[in-house]
Design a protein around this motif. Structure first.
Motif, PDB file in Angstrom:
ATOM      1  N   GLU A 142       0.829  -1.210   0.000  1.00 23.56           N
ATOM      2  CA  GLU A 142       0.000   0.000   0.000  1.00 23.56           C
ATOM      3  C   GLU A 142       0.862   1.257   0.000  1.00 23.56           C
ATOM      4  N   ARG A 143       1.936   1.251   0.794  1.00 23.88           N
ATOM      5  CA  ARG A 143       2.837   2.410   0.835  1.00 23.88           C
ATOM      6  C   ARG A 143       3.489   2.648  -0.525  1.00 23.88           C
ATOM      7  N   LEU A 144       3.965   1.568  -1.141  1.00 20.00           N
ATOM      8  CA  LEU A 144       4.649   1.696  -2.423  1.00 20.00           C
ATOM      9  C   LEU A 144       3.692   2.189  -3.513  1.00 20.00           C
ATOM     10  N   VAL A 145       2.474   1.688  -3.496  1.00 19.55           N
ATOM     11  CA  VAL A 145       1.485   2.129  -4.478  1.00 19.55           C
ATOM     12  C   VAL A 145       1.159   3.614  -4.278  1.00 19.55           C
ATOM     13  N   GLN A 146       1.053   4.060  -3.034  1.00 18.52           N
ATOM     14  CA  GLN A 146       0.777   5.485  -2.810  1.00 18.52           C
ATOM     15  C   GLN A 146       1.974   6.336  -3.216  1.00 18.52           C
ATOM     16  N   GLU A 147       3.190   5.833  -3.015  1.00 16.07           N
ATOM     17  CA  GLU A 147       4.371   6.551  -3.503  1.00 16.07           C
ATOM     18  C   GLU A 147       4.290   6.710  -5.018  1.00 16.07           C
ATOM     19  N   TYR A 148       3.846   5.657  -5.693  1.00 17.70           N
ATOM     20  CA  TYR A 148       3.666   5.723  -7.144  1.00 17.70           C
ATOM     21  C   TYR A 148       2.627   6.790  -7.501  1.00 17.70           C
ATOM     22  N   ALA A 149       1.521   6.811  -6.775  1.00 12.65           N
ATOM     23  CA  ALA A 149       0.473   7.802  -7.035  1.00 12.65           C
ATOM     24  C   ALA A 149       1.017   9.218  -6.849  1.00 12.65           C
ATOM     25  N   ASP A 150       1.830   9.416  -5.819  1.00  9.91           N
ATOM     26  CA  ASP A 150       2.435  10.723  -5.580  1.00  9.91           C
ATOM     27  C   ASP A 150       3.369  11.105  -6.729  1.00  9.91           C
ATOM     28  N   GLU A 151       4.144  10.135  -7.204  1.00  6.51           N
ATOM     29  CA  GLU A 151       5.040  10.376  -8.343  1.00  6.51           C
ATOM     30  C   GLU A 151       4.247  10.710  -9.599  1.00  6.51           C
ATOM     31  N   LEU A 152       3.141  10.004  -9.796  1.00  4.67           N
ATOM     32  CA  LEU A 152       2.296  10.253 -10.960  1.00  4.67           C
ATOM     33  C   LEU A 152       1.766  11.679 -10.928  1.00  4.67           C
ATOM     34  N   GLN A 153       1.263  12.107  -9.778  1.00  3.46           N
ATOM     35  CA  GLN A 153       0.753  13.467  -9.673  1.00  3.46           C
ATOM     36  C   GLN A 153       1.870  14.478  -9.897  1.00  3.46           C
ATOM     37  N   ALA A 154       3.027  14.259  -9.292  1.00  5.28           N
ATOM     38  CA  ALA A 154       4.152  15.183  -9.468  1.00  5.28           C
ATOM     39  C   ALA A 154       4.536  15.284 -10.946  1.00  5.28           C
ATOM     40  N   HIS A 155       4.536  14.158 -11.632  1.00  5.21           N
ATOM     41  CA  HIS A 155       4.864  14.157 -13.062  1.00  5.21           C
ATOM     42  C   HIS A 155       3.809  14.933 -13.865  1.00  5.21           C
ATOM     43  N   LEU A 156       2.538  14.698 -13.562  1.00  2.00           N
ATOM     44  CA  LEU A 156       1.474  15.413 -14.265  1.00  2.00           C
ATOM     45  C   LEU A 156       1.580  16.919 -14.038  1.00  2.00           C
ATOM     46  N   GLU A 157       1.936  17.312 -12.826  1.00  2.00           N
ATOM     47  CA  GLU A 157       2.120  18.735 -12.536  1.00  2.00           C
ATOM     48  C   GLU A 157       3.314  19.275 -13.320  1.00  2.00           C
ATOM     49  N   GLU A 158       4.386  18.495 -13.359  1.00  2.00           N
ATOM     50  CA  GLU A 158       5.617  18.910 -14.037  1.00  2.00           C
ATOM     51  C   GLU A 158       5.406  19.135 -15.533  1.00  2.00           C
ATOM     52  N   VAL A 159       4.620  18.281 -16.163  1.00  2.00           N
ATOM     53  CA  VAL A 159       4.400  18.410 -17.608  1.00  2.00           C
ATOM     54  C   VAL A 159       3.173  19.273 -17.938  1.00  2.00           C
ATOM     55  N   GLY A 160       2.566  19.865 -16.907  1.00  7.11           N
ATOM     56  CA  GLY A 160       1.457  20.785 -17.132  1.00  7.11           C
ATOM     57  C   GLY A 160       0.122  20.140 -17.452  1.00  7.11           C
ATOM     58  N   LYS A 161      -0.064  18.888 -17.057  1.00  3.19           N
ATOM     59  CA  LYS A 161      -1.325  18.203 -17.358  1.00  3.19           C
ATOM     60  C   LYS A 161      -2.218  17.993 -16.133  1.00  3.19           C
ATOM     61  N   TRP A 162      -1.749  18.349 -14.958  1.00  2.00           N
ATOM     62  CA  TRP A 162      -2.488  18.051 -13.739  1.00  2.00           C
ATOM     63  C   TRP A 162      -3.877  18.673 -13.740  1.00  2.00           C
ATOM     64  N   GLU A 163      -3.972  19.961 -14.070  1.00  2.68           N
ATOM     65  CA  GLU A 163      -5.263  20.643 -14.032  1.00  2.68           C
ATOM     66  C   GLU A 163      -6.246  20.000 -15.015  1.00  2.68           C
ATOM     67  N   GLN A 164      -5.772  19.682 -16.208  1.00  2.00           N
ATOM     68  CA  GLN A 164      -6.610  19.039 -17.220  1.00  2.00           C
ATOM     69  C   GLN A 164      -7.112  17.678 -16.729  1.00  2.00           C
ATOM     70  N   VAL A 165      -6.247  16.914 -16.108  1.00  4.63           N
ATOM     71  CA  VAL A 165      -6.609  15.588 -15.589  1.00  4.63           C
ATOM     72  C   VAL A 165      -7.596  15.717 -14.433  1.00  4.63           C
ATOM     73  N   ARG A 166      -7.345  16.674 -13.546  1.00  9.30           N
ATOM     74  CA  ARG A 166      -8.230  16.891 -12.391  1.00  9.30           C
ATOM     75  C   ARG A 166      -9.641  17.229 -12.865  1.00  9.30           C
ATOM     76  N   VAL A 167      -9.751  18.106 -13.842  1.00  5.64           N
ATOM     77  CA  VAL A 167     -11.058  18.499 -14.370  1.00  5.64           C
ATOM     78  C   VAL A 167     -11.717  17.311 -15.088  1.00  5.64           C
ATOM     79  N   ALA A 168     -10.935  16.558 -15.851  1.00  7.87           N
ATOM     80  CA  ALA A 168     -11.483  15.385 -16.563  1.00  7.87           C
ATOM     81  C   ALA A 168     -12.020  14.361 -15.581  1.00  7.87           C
ATOM     82  N   TYR A 169     -11.370  14.213 -14.455  1.00  5.60           N
ATOM     83  CA  TYR A 169     -11.831  13.264 -13.438  1.00  5.60           C
ATOM     84  C   TYR A 169     -13.225  13.625 -12.928  1.00  5.60           C
ATOM     85  N   GLN A 170     -13.486  14.906 -12.805  1.00  2.58           N
ATOM     86  CA  GLN A 170     -14.773  15.364 -12.278  1.00  2.58           C
ATOM     87  C   GLN A 170     -15.922  15.115 -13.239  1.00  2.58           C
ATOM     88  N   GLU A 171     -15.624  15.006 -14.529  1.00  2.00           N
ATOM     89  CA  GLU A 171     -16.691  14.876 -15.532  1.00  2.00           C
ATOM     90  C   GLU A 171     -17.284  13.499 -15.612  1.00  2.00           C
TER      91      GLU A 171
END
Length: 154
Positions: A125-154
């Motif tokens: 569980e810890r390792l998977v959450q570390e992966y999730a944190d890395e995924l979010q950090a990567h999405l923020e880094e490449v400028g896709k986080w906001e787009q993904v966050r909004v898409a999730y809500q739809e």
């Protein structure tokens, strides 16, 4: 809700490649990690709040596959090696084939069931959450986080 994850397949592949070193340093082999990831879903918690939103791992299916991790380790041990999962850094039992046999016979210590320990589940569980944190950090880094966050809500 799966559309948002479909939209980030390429980003996930990048994070997978970057995360390989972290997996190699963990108690899990790459095969075990693959199994863990198949039992994990990702969600965005607080998606409606840009400041509080974050990728979280839904690990509710992990307990169901933990016995299969033990089977995978037994198979790997039978083939002459058990990469990852040898328990070298763990406190407690010696790990390896003897513990696998003891577990199969119901003689394993700890959880009483002879199956994977709570510690093993918590490590996954810890390792998977570390992966999730890395995924979010990567999405923020490449400028896709906001787009993904909004898409999730739809």
């Amino acid at each position: 809700m799966s559309e948002w994850t479909d939209a980030i397949v390429g980003e996930r592949m990048t994070v997978d490649n970057q995360f390989n070193e972290r997996v190699a340093a963990s108690r899990f082999s790459s095969q075990e990690w693959g199994l863990i990831m198949t039992a994990t879903e990702f969600e965005i918690e607080n998606a409606d709040d840009p400041e509080a939103a974050r990728v979280v791992a839904d690990t509710s299916s992990l307990p169901a596959i933990m016995p299969e991790l033990e089977n995978l380790r037994s198979q790997m041990a039978g083939m002459g090696g058990a990469p990852g999962g040898d328990g070298a850094g763990d406190s407690g039992g010696s790990g390896g084939v003897v513990d696998s046999i003891k577990g199969a016979l119901g003689l394993g210590g700890g959880g009483g069931s002879g199956g994977p320990s709570d510690e093993e589940l918590e490590a996954a569980e810890r390792l998977v959450q570390e992966y999730a944190d890395e995924l979010q950090a990567h999405l923020e880094e490449v400028g896709k986080w906001e787009q993904v966050r909004v898409a999730y809500q739809e």
